[in-house]
Each structure stands twice: as C-alpha cells, then as structure tokens.
Motif scaffolding. Structure first.
Motif, short mmCIF file in Angstrom:
data_model
loop_
_atom_site.label_atom_id
_atom_site.label_comp_id
_atom_site.label_asym_id
_atom_site.label_seq_id
_atom_site.Cartn_x
_atom_site.Cartn_y
_atom_site.Cartn_z
N ALA A 1 -1.99 5.19 -5.37
CA ALA A 1 -2.76 4.94 -4.15
C ALA A 1 -3.77 6.06 -3.90
CB ALA A 1 -1.81 4.81 -2.96
N ARG A 2 -3.31 7.28 -4.06
CA ARG A 2 -4.21 8.41 -3.80
C ARG A 2 -5.34 8.48 -4.82
NH1 ARG A 2 -3.05 12.09 0.24
NH2 ARG A 2 -0.95 11.85 1.12
N GLY A 3 -5.13 7.91 -5.99
CA GLY A 3 -6.16 7.93 -7.02
C GLY A 3 -7.26 6.90 -6.79
N LEU A 4 -7.09 6.02 -5.82
CA LEU A 4 -8.11 4.99 -5.58
C LEU A 4 -9.32 5.58 -4.89
CD1 LEU A 4 -5.90 2.08 -4.19
CD2 LEU A 4 -7.17 2.07 -6.35
N PRO A 5 -10.52 5.16 -5.31
CA PRO A 5 -11.71 5.64 -4.61
C PRO A 5 -11.67 5.20 -3.14
CG PRO A 5 -12.32 4.24 -6.50
CD PRO A 5 -10.83 4.22 -6.41
#
Ligand code: MOS
Length: 770
Positions: free
Chosen positions: A65-69
């Motif tokens: 989730a945190r890796g999503l732009p």
C-alpha cells in the motif's frame, strides 16, 4: 401613514400547508451536503475494515500500500494508539454510539471494525491502498447473536441505571386464572438505516481550530463529544451540517470515524475527506439489533384484558449495555390490571446497536399488536372493538393521566376511510381471482418528548427575519416548520424569513431524535418571537404620534405585516420596528420544557439532550397515537405478497405544517411495510458477519411495492404538553405497521407469521385456493 416597504407574501399561520422552503435547493442540487464542501488540496481517506469479528490483529504488512503512487500515510493501531480518548456511551450520558475503539489496540470486537485508514492524494489511490493491506489476524470464535455459544444474557434492570421493568398487580396469577389466553413468541430482525447520503466526514484544521463537515443529527453533541475525544476545548471545534440525506437515528451519536479523520487531518496538516462505502455503513455506524419476545395476553370472555406479560431480549455488543426496552410503551397502551415485563440484553461480538426510527416501539409493539389480533380472533371480537373495550384515559402502571389520547378516534376515522365494516372476519374468506385478500389493523403510539432548546431571532428594519438555532433537518421539515412558526408569530411572510440550522456555532438545540425537534424548537422560536413582539408593543404605546398611545401592550399582536390592536387600530410593521429600535431587534430565548430538571439547560450547551416526556414523567403521560389499516393480497399459487393500500389516522397535537407532516407519516408507514415484508440484515452465524451489505441485497420497497398510502389527521388541541400544543410525529407512522401487515396476512391466509420479515416462503403452508 403608508408603509415605505413592499408588503411581502401573506404570512401563513401555524397549521397552514406550505411546501418545503428548502425544497428548491434540494431538487436543483444547490443544497450543499457535507461531502460536497470544496476543500483546499484535500487528502482522501479510505477505511479498511476487519475480516474477522473477534480476535487480534497479528500483523499489518503495509509495504504494498505504501508503495503505491499517491499514498501518503496509513493510520493503524500502531500509530494512532492513544490519540483518541475513551468517552462514555450516548445512552450513559456521553456522546459515542459505541465504546468499541478501533485503532486503539490490536483487538477486533466486531466484523467490519475499522482497522486502518489509508490516506492518499486521490480517492482511487486510497481505495487501492486499503485493498493492498495484508492483515494477519488471530481469530477467535465469535458469538453472532441469540443462541450463539458465548453470548451472555443480562437483565436490563441489573445493569442500566434507573431502569425499571414496568409491572403492576399479579400478572402470573391473573394469567393462570383467565379464561382466554395468548402465549406466543415473536421476533424482529437486524436492520440497517441505509440513509441515501453515505457516512462521510471531512475535517480541516486552521490555527488550532477544527472544522468538521459531517451529516449529523446532533451538531452540538458532535462538537462536545469530539472535543472530549481529542482532549481540546469544544470552542475550538465547528461542526457544519446544514443538509442531511437521511439519518433515522444513525447520526445522533458520535461514530468511531470522526475522531480518526480529525487526527489524520491534524497529522498531515491538510484537510481530509472520508466517504465510507455503502457496505462499510453496515458496520461503522449503528443499527437496529434483532429482538425476541415472549408475549402473553389474557382476557375475560368480554375481551377485557386481565393480564399482560411481555418479556423481551435484545442483542447488543460485548462492552455496551445499549437497550431499547419498548415495554415502557407496550405495557401502557391498554387498560389492564395485571402487568409484568422484563427486558434483557444479550451481549454478542457485534458493533453496538443504536437508535433506529422508533427504536423501542417498532420491535416491541409488534408482539403486542399481533397478540391483540390473535386475542380478537380467539374471542371472535372485531380487532377494533377489542381495542375499544381496553381503551383507557390513564396508563395502567402508575395510573397517570394521558394529557390527551385520541386512539379510538383514530381507529374510527381510519376504519371509515378504509371501509373496514365490509370485512368478513373469517381468514381466507376474501378473494379476488387468484389473490387472497386480507385486512388487518394495529395501533401506533409514540412518546411526546421535548428537550431544552435555544434560538436567536433577529428582525431587521426592512422587515426581514433571521432565525438561528442548531436544530437539524433530517427530512422532518425542520426548516419549514421553524419558518412557519416565525411567520405566524411575527406576522411576516415566508419569503422574508431565513432559517439557519445545522451548525454548532448557532444557539444549541437538542439532538434530532425521539421526534422532539418540532415541539422543542418551534416552542423556543415562538418564545423569541414573543420577546420581539413585546419590545415592539412596549415601544408602540409610549412616545409621540403613535396610534397605540396608552394601549395595553400585551393586547397588541403582530399580524399581516402590521402591529394590530384589539380595536382595529393598526401600524405598519416598519414603523413599529423603527419606534422600538434604531437597528435590528434581536431576541435570544431559552426554553426548558415541563418535566426537564433545571440542569437540562446547562447540559444542552454541552451537547446533551435531556428529553422529558412519554412514560418518564412523574405527573402525567404524553404520547401521540394513531391507527393503521392495511390490505394485503397474497397470490394463491406463488404466495407473492402485495400491499395495495394502507390508511393511517394520526393524532399528534398541533400539526405545524400538514404537508411535511403527511410526508413524515406516509414515509413512516412505507417503512413499516418494509419492516414487515422486506428488510433484514442477514448474518453468517459462524463468522458473525453481515452478508447482504448493499442496496441490491438489503431489501427495501421500491415504488412498485407501494400503491395507495393515505394519511388522515385527527385534530387534537393539547396545550398541556407545551404552549404550541405540538406532539411530534416523525416516528409515529412506522410503529405498529409491521403488526398491521402481519395481521392482514393472517386474515388473507390463516397463517400467523410471528417472525419478521414476512417473506413468501413463510406462507407456503397456507391452504391453496381451489
Ligand atoms: Mo430517531 S431513531 O429518534 O433519530
């Protein structure tokens, strides 16, 4: 002398039919609902909710989730823990609808509990992020509700402060001795409000002050409750909720989401907007929990009640003792010398239920009004006649007098309009081709309750008026009835009156619950208008050149854009205003209704409503009444159930606006039909999860399900209840309807359905039409 101002439209009196003054704004889309508010550079919040009902969160892998732009941050128990303070349940004198605190620890206490808030630059990124959270749980077996292993039962009287089970005489003895008895079990299902406007919250901080845009039935309560949760001064919080797309009780107490969004906005130092999904609305807000009843009724051969014994069970959450306890009403509707009752709560692993339109009376009058019909059938007495024989002027528990009670007038008027005398009492006897026809009826009652309220009314030299009070229009027509009251009292047309409500900066008014708004708020608005009238009248009788010199100011009235005397003398409004003031005339009124302790006013400023009325008064009892008649048609082969018509007659004191009142009562009856035939939230008993959490599978009536619905007003002039004689009726219409439908289904088919909803599979045992 001529007035220099153009005379506005004719001022309507209280009781005149006027269409909603906010109607145009709503149908043109100009009314701005909470989530319509434009926010500068907002962050979008999306909730992740738990897949289990009971257990612990072992781990949340946020990396995907945190890796999503666009994903900015994620709130979980690991970083929120402690930011929101614990507060008391609404019904224990607090503000929150559930004391279950998501993100306060790794505990999960019900299915669909908030477990994370994903914050992103777009709604899409936040939604994607919420789906990509990998959450590992350590589940425990949950108790879903009644009969589940682990569910625990407690008596309301043992755990709820000041609660007593109504009782009088020797009910068990009288029941045993009576010649005619009904002894049955009844049940009502879980239901969810599903207001069309979703559960939304937008929060923005500026200079240490927080603005909250959220649909609310209780802006002053929301302000104070949130302040307590965040540990800040309530004056630092501003709640804005001018329009509400349905509420029905789901927006009366604070839900868990608001504080989390406020915390997110503070941490990011940006406005945050949450619009929860339809499905999440089933688990992040309150609901009507399922109930069960053991109901016993005994009578002599003439149909005079001898004993009434009502035992009820309600589901609640594990930590909270939320109860509805409609035995307060069911034990007081009819004369009966021997009454016993008992309410118990069953604690299960569910979110805390809460207020849902007529919370006690809808489930608790179902067994009473069904049993009355069963008793009528057993005695071969007409159901209307049975109610007449047990009508009373005093409630049977303490003998307190009803301030007014027009129950039988309602029955007579509705029966006439319905054509009841053409009914053949024999079940299954009325047919139309393939359709089995049934006619049934039931009583409705709803407590008349008022709370302390305040209002500011400003009359400008130009003759325009501003009315300000932190009341709420949840569809009840509050804007319109408040304007009508000011128009009536000041003699000024509606086009000159603006009403400001739904904002916590305004003078406080009670929660829009318990159908109290019209009675509480119109009375205080009238009081403020009276202050203005008195000031104008006092100025008119002194000084030079006035036509009222030396008159008695108490005899002067504001009417038709003028100040008028009993002798036909009259002064144009603007001149009368000018004599009293160089500028605007402002009045601030506070009203504490009969039965409310004096500290009720102070509590109002803290956002607590101290409602008095119903069966909770020392000197009297005050209820609104009605009678509903329903025709059902059951198809002989498919058992399809239709309701071609419903007629309700209602006596609710002064009707302020028959247009909005008719809508309320008609809507209530339609919801009552829904409650009888359609609505139920299904629960998977193994997982304690709801399975039909959308409007495709949560059944509600559509236009094709409702044909003719007729509302009849029975006039009532009860000035004991309050100065304007208003009883309130928002919840009256949908009480008893479920029983009226069930009684009609019995009459059509001979099948008595005691467990709602009545769906066609429950009628398969009905005899076929030959
Ligand atoms: Mo109503 S359930 O009193 O909002």
């Amino acid at each position: 002398m001529q007035s220099t101002l153009a005379k506005p439209s004719a001022p309507p009196k209280i009781g005149t039919s006027v269409t909603r003054i906010d109607g145009r704004l709503k149908v043109t889309g100009a009314a701005r609902y909470a989530s319509d508010t434009p926010l500068g550079d907002p962050v979008f919040a999306v909730l992740a909710t738990s897949a289990i009902a009971l257990g612990r969160i072992v781990d949340i892998d946020e990396s995907a989730a945190r890796g999503l732009p666009g994903v900015i941050d994620i709130l979980t128990h690991r970083n929120v823990n402690g930011a929101v303070k614990r507060t008391k349940l609404f019904s224990d004198g607090g503000y929150v609808g559930s004391t279950i605190m998501p993100l306060a620890s790794d505990r999960v206490q019900h299915a669909g509990q908030i477990v994370a808030v994903v914050l992103a630059e777009t709604f899409e990124a936040a939604s994607d992020g919420a789906r990509r959270l990998a959450i590992r749980y350590a589940p425990e077996p949950p108790a879903a509700g009644f009969d589940s292993p682990g569910a625990t039962t407690v008596a309301a009287k043992d755990v709820v402060k000041n609660y007593e089970d109504p009782a009088v005489g020797d009910a068990e003895g009288a029941f045993a001795a009576a010649p005619v008895k009904i002894d049955q079990h009844y049940a009502t299902p879980t239901q969810h409000h599903n207001p069309i406007e979703l559960f939304t919250t937008s929060c923005a901080w500026s200079d240490g002050k927080l603005t909250v845009w959220e649909p609310s039935q209780n802006v002053t309560g929301l302000k104070n409750g949130l302040a307590e949760q965040l540990g800040i001064d309530p004056e630092k919080i501003h709640v804005v909720s001018p329009y509400i797309g349905g509420a029905f009780g789901s927006r009366g107490s604070l839900t868990q989401r608001t504080a989390l969004i406020a915390v997110a906005a503070q941490r990011l130092d940006r406005p945050v907007k949450l619009v929860a999904s339809r499905s999440q609305g089933f688990t992040i807000a309150s609901y009507r929990a399922e109930t069960r009843h053991h109901f016993r009724l005994a009578a002599d051969h003439d149909g005079k009640l001898q004993a009434l014994i009502h035992e009820g069970w309600e589901v609640t959450s594990r930590p909270d003792n939320y109860k509805v306890a409609g035995t307060d009403a069911s034990t007081r509707l009819y004369a009966c010398p021997n009454i016993a009752s008992k309410v118990s709560m069953v604690h299960a692993d569910r979110n805390t239920p809460g207020f849902m339109r007529s919370p006690p009376e809808v489930p608790y009058l179902f067994p009473l009004e069904s049993a009355m019909d069963e008793l009528a059938a057993a005695l071969k007495i007409d159901p209307v006649e049975l109610r007449r024989r047990n009508d009373t002027r005093n409630e049977p528990i303490k003998g307190l007098p009803y301030t007014s009670r027009s129950l039988m007038t309602c029955f007579d008027r509705a029966a006439d309009a319905f054509g009841w005398k053409g009914r053949d009492p024999q079940p299954g006897s009325m047919r139309d081709g393939d359709w089995m026809i049934g006619w049934g009826c039931a009583s409705t009652m709803y407590p008349t309750q008022l709370g302390p309220a305040t209002a500011r009314v400003t009359l400008f030299p130009s003759g325009t008026v501003k009315v300000q009070t932190a009341a709420h229009d949840i569809g009840n027509g509050a804007y319109t009835v408040i304007a009508l009251t000011a128009a009536d009292r000041l003699g000024i047309g509606l086009d000159k009156i603006t009403v400001e409500i739904g904002d916590s900066d305004l003078p406080p008014a009670p929660v829009a619950g318990g159908s109290n708004t019209t009675a509480s708020v119109c009375n205080v608005v009238a009081k403020a208008c009276e202050q203005i009238r008195a000031r104008i009248a006092n100025a008119a009788v002194v000084g030079d050149g006035g036509v009222f010199l030396g008159s008695n100011p108490s005899q002067l009235v504001l009417a038709d854009w003028s100040l008028k005397g009993p002798d036909g003398k009259s002064m144009p409004l603007d001149q009368a205003i000018a004599r009293a003031s160089n500028g605007a005339i402002e009045a601030y009124a506070e009203n504490v209704p009969h039965g409310v302790p004096p500290e009720g006013l102070k509590k109002l400023y803290q956002g607590h409503a101290t409602l008095a009325g119903g069966a909770k008064m020392k000197d009297r009892i005050q209820f609104a009444f009605g009678a509903e008649f329903v025709e059902v048609r059951v198809h002989a082969r498919t058992r399809e159930i239709r309701v071609p018509r419903i007629v309700g007659a209602f006596a609710a004191g002064q009707i302020v606006d028959p247009v909005t009142a008719e809508s309320q009562l008609m809507g209530g009856m339609i919801w009552g039909i829904s409650s009888a035939l359609h609505e139920a939230t299904e629960i998977d008993r193994r997982s304690a999860r709801y399975t039909n959490t959308d409007l495709a599978e949560y059944m509600i009536p559509v236009n094709a399900d409702i044909d003719r619905a007729q509302v009849i007003f029975v006039a009532e002039d009860d000035r004991q209840i309050n100065e304007l004689g208003i009883k309130g009726l928002g919840e009256l219409g949908n009480v008893g309807t479920n029983a009226a439908v069930a009684n009609a289904v019995y009459h059509a088919t001979g099948v008595r359905v005691r467990e709602l909803p009545i769906r066609l599979e429950k009628l398969l045992d009905a005899p076929a039409l030959d």
